[in-house]
Design a protein around this motif. Sequence first.
Motif: not given
Length: 202
Positions: A150-159, A141-146, A27-30, A33-35
């Motif tokens: 379009g998410l950057d490293d900071r956003q990925i670390s937060e998610v 896998r979650k990292v490269v999916q995010l 959910y959070d990942t989708f 990024a999806e919008p």
Amino acid sequence: MVTDKEAAKEPCPAVDADLVQRLRDCYDTFMAAEPRILRRKMNRQLSYQACEDVAHEAYLKVARKVMKGQLGPDVQLAGYLRRTSRNLALDTLRQQARLSSLEETGLHMAVPGQRRSADDFDPMEELVVPTIDAMPLSRPRKVVQLQSQGLDDRQISEVLGIETDRVQRDRYSALIELRGRLGGYIRDGHRKKTTRRVEKDR
């Protein structure tokens, strides 16, 4: 009218608990990024808010199918969610086009359709994303999916709730696996450049 006894006789759908958990984890990942991706895919013909609404509706639609036992445990949820949201976005655009044609006779909004030529081939969408979805479930896998969304490293670390240096290490691990899986599509010259770049970033 269905009585309580009759309702009790109806078999309940078999719900895959692991699939439900995977859906929750998506959910959070989708929604993060999806919008933004939808707005780009729809040539900005939908507002960001409309794309958020479509993404949320797509998630609920897939969730209903999961709860009804209509999706098997082998479904690639990330890809299924993306396809569902794209289809709903196209339906929204078509509906807007119909309303527009009623107001202005002869004028029809262009709605993105299927890819029609090799020039429209999107390597990220057609090769990289499906390959990521096919990787074993893991944090790399979650990292490269995010990142692919379009998410950057900071956003990925937060998610994911991890430090940015851990994001970088996980991405390096995932890239090694992706290069192995996509090796047949990478030209020799580019493969060497990519390898040097990854080793430099390590």
